[in-house]
Design a protein around this motif. Structure first.
Motif, PDB file in Angstrom:
ATOM      1  N   THR A  60       0.845  -1.190   0.000  1.00  0.00           N
ATOM      2  CA  THR A  60       0.000   0.000   0.000  1.00  0.00           C
ATOM      3  C   THR A  60       0.885   1.245   0.000  1.00  0.00           C
ATOM      4  N   GLY A  84      -0.608  -0.480  -4.324  1.00  0.00           N
ATOM      5  CA  GLY A  84      -1.894   0.098  -3.980  1.00  0.00           C
ATOM      6  C   GLY A  84      -1.749   1.596  -3.852  1.00  0.00           C
ATOM      7  N   LEU A 112      -6.400   2.200  -4.630  1.00  0.00           N
ATOM      8  CA  LEU A 112      -6.657   1.875  -3.233  1.00  0.00           C
ATOM      9  C   LEU A 112      -6.684   3.159  -2.426  1.00  0.00           C
ATOM     10  N   LEU A 114      -7.360   4.246   1.261  1.00  0.00           N
ATOM     11  CA  LEU A 114      -7.573   3.783   2.630  1.00  0.00           C
ATOM     12  C   LEU A 114      -8.435   4.721   3.458  1.00  0.00           C
ATOM     13  N   LEU A 120     -12.903  -0.443  -0.118  1.00  0.00           N
ATOM     14  CA  LEU A 120     -11.827  -1.422   0.052  1.00  0.00           C
ATOM     15  C   LEU A 120     -12.184  -2.802  -0.484  1.00  0.00           C
ATOM     16  N   GLU A 121     -13.428  -3.208  -0.341  1.00  0.00           N
ATOM     17  CA  GLU A 121     -13.821  -4.517  -0.880  1.00  0.00           C
ATOM     18  C   GLU A 121     -13.615  -4.555  -2.388  1.00  0.00           C
ATOM     19  N   VAL A 124      -9.890  -4.807  -3.272  1.00  0.00           N
ATOM     20  CA  VAL A 124      -9.361  -6.163  -3.111  1.00  0.00           C
ATOM     21  C   VAL A 124      -9.805  -7.050  -4.268  1.00  0.00           C
ATOM     22  N   HIS A 137       1.613  -3.017   4.822  1.00  0.00           N
ATOM     23  CA  HIS A 137       0.753  -1.888   5.180  1.00  0.00           C
ATOM     24  C   HIS A 137       1.644  -0.656   5.370  1.00  0.00           C
ATOM     25  N   HIS A 166      -6.009   0.428   7.189  1.00  0.00           N
ATOM     26  CA  HIS A 166      -5.293  -0.849   7.102  1.00  0.00           C
ATOM     27  C   HIS A 166      -5.991  -1.936   7.915  1.00  0.00           C
ATOM     28  N   LEU A 169      -8.725  -3.034   5.667  1.00  0.00           N
ATOM     29  CA  LEU A 169      -8.189  -3.709   4.487  1.00  0.00           C
ATOM     30  C   LEU A 169      -7.800  -5.144   4.813  1.00  0.00           C
ATOM     31  N   THR A 170      -7.209  -5.356   5.981  1.00  0.00           N
ATOM     32  CA  THR A 170      -6.809  -6.702   6.374  1.00  0.00           C
ATOM     33  C   THR A 170      -8.004  -7.643   6.405  1.00  0.00           C
ATOM     34  N   TRP A 172     -10.609  -7.634   4.476  1.00  0.00           N
ATOM     35  CA  TRP A 172     -10.972  -8.057   3.125  1.00  0.00           C
ATOM     36  C   TRP A 172      -9.888  -8.917   2.483  1.00  0.00           C
TER      37      TRP A 172
END
Length: 350
Positions: A60, A84, A112, A114, A120-121, A124, A137, A166, A169-170, A172
């Motif tokens: 990212t 990202g 991306l 954040l 975010l979905e 990904v 990250h 982040h 994001l983790t 997803w």
């Protein structure tokens, strides 16, 4: 996987994120060597990275700063590296720079943001991969002056982007990480976080906003997340490991040029020469994260940073800072983060 209720939020209009099959190499990296078992792996050498053909890494904020150099160095190992970035133009410039320096590199970018949790979905999904071997990250916002700003979701901009972004994001990414044999979540903290402490009653800095302190606390929150994530992954028997790193003191003026991504003038280089005794460039600031991704000897829950006073030099493992090792603070931050995002990350299975 991580079970979730929802990840919601309004579109962010004000947030800013400051982030062939042949194997190639960077001129300063040397020839990659084959990674095997821990016992047969040679001592770590930042100039001679192990190969990572067939693996996929996401960085990212890989379009600028330390994130760019993480991506550049990982690209030299034969891996597929995805940048990202919320800025397509900057991402295109970064990928072009890496391709020019690492012929045959497998590097591409995805959009991306954040600071926009609801996006975010989709970000990904745009990775279009069946598994992810590591995510770094790294992306972040650092504001120097007031006034306090918020993301479109209503969170303080630095805390909302650096930590909550982040964190979400983790969630997803976890199915993709769990699909890899031994994936890693590498969280880029900051040496500035070492002197900070979280105010769990004012995570959003609504009562007393001081930009530099808020930034340091947002990075500390990220680091708490990385440590707590690994505790929960281990308790669940997951194959995914979470590692926390920091770059030490990394300055633009000590960073080699990568036009148009970064251009260092002769004057800046000369004026920064005295600082090189204690600090380093962002290319070296990337080394702890790169090692955390690649080195089979690295374990979840560890903290890695520069060797010399934690500020410069080759990467080494260092003791987890005393305040960062407090599991009660980490657990309370985790629960508060879930509440702020309307997300349940309390149950993780391997």
């Amino acid at each position: 996987m991580i079970h979730r209720r929802c990840v919601g939020g309004r579109r962010n209009h004000g947030g800013r994120v400051a982030q062939g099959s042949s194997r190639s190499r960077l001129p300063q990296q040397g020839t990659p060597v084959t990674m095997s078992s821990t016992s047969s792996t040679p001592p770590w050498n930042v100039q001679r990275l192990p190969g990572a053909d067939g693996r996929v890494f996401l960085v990212t904020g890989g379009n600028a700063g330390i994130g760019y150099f993480v991506a550049e160095q990982l690209s030299a190992t034969g891996a597929t590296v995805v940048l990202g970035s919320r800025n397509p133009a900057k991402a295109e410039a970064a990928t072009a720079s890496i391709r020019a320096r690492v012929p045959g590199s497998r590097v591409r970018a995805v959009r991306l943001d954040l600071a926009d949790l609801s996006s975010l979905e989709t970000a990904v999904e745009s990775l279009e991969v069946e598994r992810l071997d590591a995510v770094v990250h790294n992306a972040g916002v650092a504001l120097d002056d007031p006034p306090r700003e918020e993301t479109g979701d209503g969170h303080e901009l630095m805390f909302g982007t650096n930590h909550l972004g982040h964190f979400a994001l983790t969630q997803w990414l976890m199915p993709l990480l769990s699909a890899a044999p031994a994936a890693r979540v590498v969280t880029m903290g900051s040496f500035a976080a070492k002197s900070e402490r979280l105010d769990l009653d004012d995570l959003q800095s609504r009562k007393d906003y001081q930009p530099k302190r808020t930034y340091g606390r947002s990075k500390l929150a990220q680091m708490y997340f990385g440590v707590e994530l690994d505790r929960r992954l281990r308790a669940a028997g997951s194959t995914v490991a979470s590692v926390v790193v920091h770059p030490g003191g990394a300055l633009d003026s000590l960073t080699p040029s990568r036009p148009p991504v970064h251009v260092r003038s002769t004057g800046a280089r000369l004026s920064a020469a005295p600082a090189a005794l204690l600090l380093q460039g962002k290319h070296a600031g990337a080394w702890p994260a790169v090692r955390a991704v690649l080195d089979p000897a690295v374990r979840g829950g560890q903290l890695w940073g520069p060797r010399v006073f934690g500020l410069r030099g080759e990467p080494r493992r260092e003791p987890v800072w005393d305040h960062l090792a407090d599991p009660s603070v980490a657990a309370r931050l985790w629960d508060a983060s879930c509440d702020l995002m309307g997300t349940d990350l309390s149950t993780i299975s391997g």
